[in-house]
Design a protein around this motif. Structure first.
Motif, short mmCIF file in Angstrom:
data_model
loop_
_atom_site.label_atom_id
_atom_site.label_comp_id
_atom_site.label_asym_id
_atom_site.label_seq_id
_atom_site.Cartn_x
_atom_site.Cartn_y
_atom_site.Cartn_z
N LEU A 2 0.82 -1.21 0.00
CA LEU A 2 0.00 0.00 0.00
C LEU A 2 0.86 1.26 0.00
CD1 LEU A 2 -2.86 -1.05 2.46
CD2 LEU A 2 -2.96 -0.88 -0.04
N VAL A 43 1.76 1.71 -3.55
CA VAL A 43 0.61 2.20 -4.32
C VAL A 43 0.43 3.69 -4.08
CG1 VAL A 43 -1.90 2.08 -4.60
CG2 VAL A 43 -0.58 -0.03 -4.37
N ARG A 44 0.57 4.11 -2.83
CA ARG A 44 0.42 5.54 -2.51
C ARG A 44 1.45 6.39 -3.25
NH1 ARG A 44 -0.45 7.63 3.66
NH2 ARG A 44 -1.58 9.53 3.11
N GLU A 55 -1.53 7.97 -6.05
CA GLU A 55 -2.22 8.39 -4.84
C GLU A 55 -3.74 8.40 -5.01
OE1 GLU A 55 -1.81 11.64 -1.25
OE2 GLU A 55 -0.51 11.79 -3.00
N PHE A 86 -4.90 4.90 -4.48
CA PHE A 86 -4.73 4.62 -3.05
C PHE A 86 -5.90 5.18 -2.25
CE2 PHE A 86 -3.41 6.05 1.15
CZ PHE A 86 -2.79 4.92 1.68
N TRP A 94 -9.19 3.19 -2.93
CA TRP A 94 -9.23 1.92 -2.21
C TRP A 94 -9.41 2.15 -0.71
CZ3 TRP A 94 -4.56 -0.94 -4.91
CH2 TRP A 94 -5.01 -1.45 -6.14
N LYS A 95 -8.81 3.19 -0.19
CA LYS A 95 -8.91 3.49 1.24
C LYS A 95 -10.35 3.79 1.64
CE LYS A 95 -6.70 6.24 4.87
NZ LYS A 95 -5.68 7.28 5.15
N PHE A 148 -6.31 -0.29 5.78
CA PHE A 148 -5.40 0.85 5.66
C PHE A 148 -4.97 1.42 7.01
CE2 PHE A 148 -7.09 0.36 1.52
CZ PHE A 148 -6.19 0.95 0.63
N HIS A 166 -1.98 4.11 7.52
CA HIS A 166 -1.69 4.71 6.21
C HIS A 166 -2.44 6.02 6.08
CE1 HIS A 166 0.81 1.82 4.08
NE2 HIS A 166 0.12 0.87 4.67
#
Length: 199
Positions: free
Chosen positions: A174, A177-178, A182, A185, A188-189, A196, A199
């Protein structure tokens, strides 16, 4: 090559299918919908236990059109699909590899691109079994097993997240991915905040 039609696939209960294979074609995989046999160096056949499942999966290939993410399809029968055989390793094997503390950044980038392509193709199931993601010798991703890609709804890669978390690779994944995307990310968050933490 047509003697693969002698192969019989039987389904009993909720377990994987049972296979009766009187041919020389080796079994290379099976699941709850059917089994796959290698026909040649570049072709394989997936035989389903129900005709409707073959039609359902072939409909996906027909509707999404040409995509480098999907294998080429050569022929569709009443209970089978002859398609491109893709040598390589699976994403699952990389995730469970204990010698890797985290996935290589190039693989993370490919994963991001894969999910973007799935959305572009109109898949309602933005999720994959990591065993169905094949990484070719050239380092490209190919995605197999599409019977439910347009019929089931899953907006984020839950099975991927679960596999990564099980092998303690979700947090670095993750983070990558961020760094790489972003916007994805954050998407998905919002959809799956419980994955997460920190994160």
């Amino acid at each position: 090559m047509k003697d693969f039609k002698k192969i019989r696939i039987v389904k009993i209960g909720d377990a994987d299918v049972l296979v009766h294979n009187p041919t020389r074609y080796p079994l290379i995989g099976k699941g709850k919908q059917g089994a796959v046999f290698k026909l040649s160096s570049n072709k394989c056949v997936k035989i389903f236990w129900r005709n409707e499942l073959a039609q359902k999966e072939s409909d996906v290939y027909e509707k999404v059109g040409d995509s480098k993410l999907l294998p080429d399809v050569y022929k569709v029968g009443h209970n089978y699909i002859v398609m491109e055989y893709i040598p390589g390793t699976t994403l699952k094997s990389l995730i469970i590899d204990e010698t890797l503390e985290h996935l290589p950044i190039a693989i993370v980038e490919q994963i991001i691109n894969m999910f973007k392509e799935m959305k572009r193709l109109g898949f309602s199931r933005i999720d994959v079994s990591t065993g169905h993601v094949i990484i070719t010798d050239a380092g490209n991703f190919k995605l197999i097993d599409h019977a439910n890609s347009l019929s089931k709804h899953q907006p984020f890669p839950q099975r991927l997240f679960n596999k990564l978390r099980r092998y303690e690779k979700l947090k670095p994944f993750l983070a990558d991915v961020r760094q790489l995307d972003e916007q994805l990310f954050e998407e998905w968050k919002k959809l799956a905040p419980n994955y997460f933490e920190n994160h």
